[in-house]
Every structure is written in C-alpha cells, then in structure tokens.
Design a protein around this motif. Structure first.
Motif, PDB file in Angstrom:
ATOM      1  N   SER A  49      55.420 -14.544 -92.182  1.00  0.00           N
ATOM      2  CA  SER A  49      54.407 -15.582 -92.313  1.00  0.00           C
ATOM      3  C   SER A  49      54.961 -16.719 -93.150  1.00  0.00           C
ATOM      4  O   SER A  49      55.884 -16.535 -93.948  1.00  0.00           O
ATOM      5  CB  SER A  49      53.141 -15.013 -92.983  1.00  0.00           C
ATOM      6  OG  SER A  49      52.130 -15.999 -93.055  1.00  0.00           O
ATOM      7  N   TYR A  60      51.958 -17.053 -88.432  1.00  0.00           N
ATOM      8  CA  TYR A  60      52.198 -15.616 -88.545  1.00  0.00           C
ATOM      9  C   TYR A  60      53.030 -15.135 -87.362  1.00  0.00           C
ATOM     10  O   TYR A  60      52.898 -15.630 -86.240  1.00  0.00           O
ATOM     11  CB  TYR A  60      50.877 -14.839 -88.542  1.00  0.00           C
ATOM     12  CG  TYR A  60      49.981 -15.120 -89.716  1.00  0.00           C
ATOM     13  CD1 TYR A  60      48.904 -15.981 -89.593  1.00  0.00           C
ATOM     14  CD2 TYR A  60      50.219 -14.522 -90.951  1.00  0.00           C
ATOM     15  CE1 TYR A  60      48.075 -16.249 -90.680  1.00  0.00           C
ATOM     16  CE2 TYR A  60      49.399 -14.787 -92.037  1.00  0.00           C
ATOM     17  CZ  TYR A  60      48.333 -15.646 -91.894  1.00  0.00           C
ATOM     18  OH  TYR A  60      47.525 -15.903 -92.970  1.00  0.00           O
ATOM     19  N   SER A  62      53.697 -12.607 -84.442  1.00  0.00           N
ATOM     20  CA  SER A  62      52.701 -11.970 -83.571  1.00  0.00           C
ATOM     21  C   SER A  62      52.460 -10.516 -83.964  1.00  0.00           C
ATOM     22  O   SER A  62      51.364  -9.991 -83.778  1.00  0.00           O
ATOM     23  CB  SER A  62      53.155 -12.050 -82.116  1.00  0.00           C
ATOM     24  OG  SER A  62      54.425 -11.460 -81.952  1.00  0.00           O
ATOM     25  N   ARG A  65      49.826 -10.739 -86.909  1.00  0.00           N
ATOM     26  CA  ARG A  65      48.652 -11.599 -86.817  1.00  0.00           C
ATOM     27  C   ARG A  65      47.399 -10.750 -86.724  1.00  0.00           C
ATOM     28  O   ARG A  65      47.309  -9.811 -85.952  1.00  0.00           O
ATOM     29  CB  ARG A  65      48.772 -12.507 -85.593  1.00  0.00           C
ATOM     30  CG  ARG A  65      47.805 -13.676 -85.592  1.00  0.00           C
ATOM     31  CD  ARG A  65      48.087 -14.614 -84.437  1.00  0.00           C
ATOM     32  NE  ARG A  65      49.396 -15.236 -84.589  1.00  0.00           N
ATOM     33  CZ  ARG A  65      50.353 -15.161 -83.662  1.00  0.00           C
ATOM     34  NH1 ARG A  65      50.154 -14.482 -82.554  1.00  0.00           N
ATOM     35  NH2 ARG A  65      51.509 -15.769 -83.863  1.00  0.00           N
ATOM     36  N   THR A  69      47.554 -11.792 -94.183  1.00  0.00           N
ATOM     37  CA  THR A  69      47.228 -13.168 -94.532  1.00  0.00           C
ATOM     38  C   THR A  69      48.122 -13.610 -95.677  1.00  0.00           C
ATOM     39  O   THR A  69      48.679 -12.765 -96.393  1.00  0.00           O
ATOM     40  CB  THR A  69      45.752 -13.336 -94.934  1.00  0.00           C
ATOM     41  OG1 THR A  69      45.474 -12.489 -96.060  1.00  0.00           O
ATOM     42  CG2 THR A  69      44.822 -12.995 -93.793  1.00  0.00           C
TER      43      THR A  69
END
Length: 124
Positions: A49, A60, A62, A65, A69
């Motif tokens: 990220s 992000y 994949s 995701r 966060t």
C-alpha cells in the motif's frame, strides 16, 4: 538524518488483526509519500500500500484490498498499516519506505528510504 522505524509486528492467529506503525524522523510526514512493502524469504519485495501524505490518496495491492488500510497521523509523524482477517499468506517481513511526494506507487524501485522491517507471522 532521515529515519523510518517500524513496530507492531508479531505472531497472530488466522483471522486476527495487527496494526503496524512507522515513525518517521528527520523530516516531516508531508515531505514524502509513504508505502508499506513486504517480503518473504527468497522472494521479491512487493508493494502492499502507499499513501499520499498531502491529500490522503491511497493505493492497495489487489491481494490486500479490503483487508488492509494505511492511515496516517501527521502530528505524530507516523504512518500505520492496519491489517485485518489475516491468513498465513500474509506472513512476511513488512517494510515502511518513503517515496517522492508526487508518486503513489507500489513499485519497490520507486522508494528511497527504508525502515529495517518488522516480522508478521500468521499461524495457529
């Protein structure tokens, strides 16, 4: 002197959560964008990220995701990686790194300053 120090890694059970922290020193958080990358033994380091500390834009991989966060706290000069619903596939050393302020990227070669990394192990 630019320095990035990660913390928060450890052993967690599958389905659990961890929050990694990256404290920056030697510059203010809005001087760069920041990313988290991970690396397993024998594998290439890959981006997880990245966040723009100027406007909060994020990107992000994949594979994370919806689970991870990347919040930040400019007052504490700290970027976090919040990881939820972890699986053994997330077991890696996680690195915090800085990149140029106009780059929102997951490409390893775009990063210029690195922390020492923190180990995350997901196992029952």
């Amino acid at each position: 002197q630019v320095q990035l120090v990660e913390s928060g890694g450890g052993l967690v059970q599958p389905g659990g959560s961890l929050r990694l922290s990256c404290v920056a020193s030697g510059f203010t958080l809005d001087s760069y964008n920041f990313g988290w990358l991970r690396q397993a033994p024998g594998k290439e380091r890959e981006g997880v990220s990245c966040i723009s500390t100027s406007d909060g834009s994020v990107v992000y991989a994949s594979s994370v995701r919806g689970r991870f966060t990347i919040p930040k706290d400019n007052a504490k000069n700290t970027v976090y990686l919040e990881m939820n619903d972890l699986t053994p596939e997330h077991t890696d050393v996680y690195y915090c790194a800085s990149t140029l302020p106009l780059q929102l990227t997951l490409i390893r070669g775009s990063y210029n300053h690195w922390g020492a990394g923190t180990q995350v192990t997901v196992s029952s």
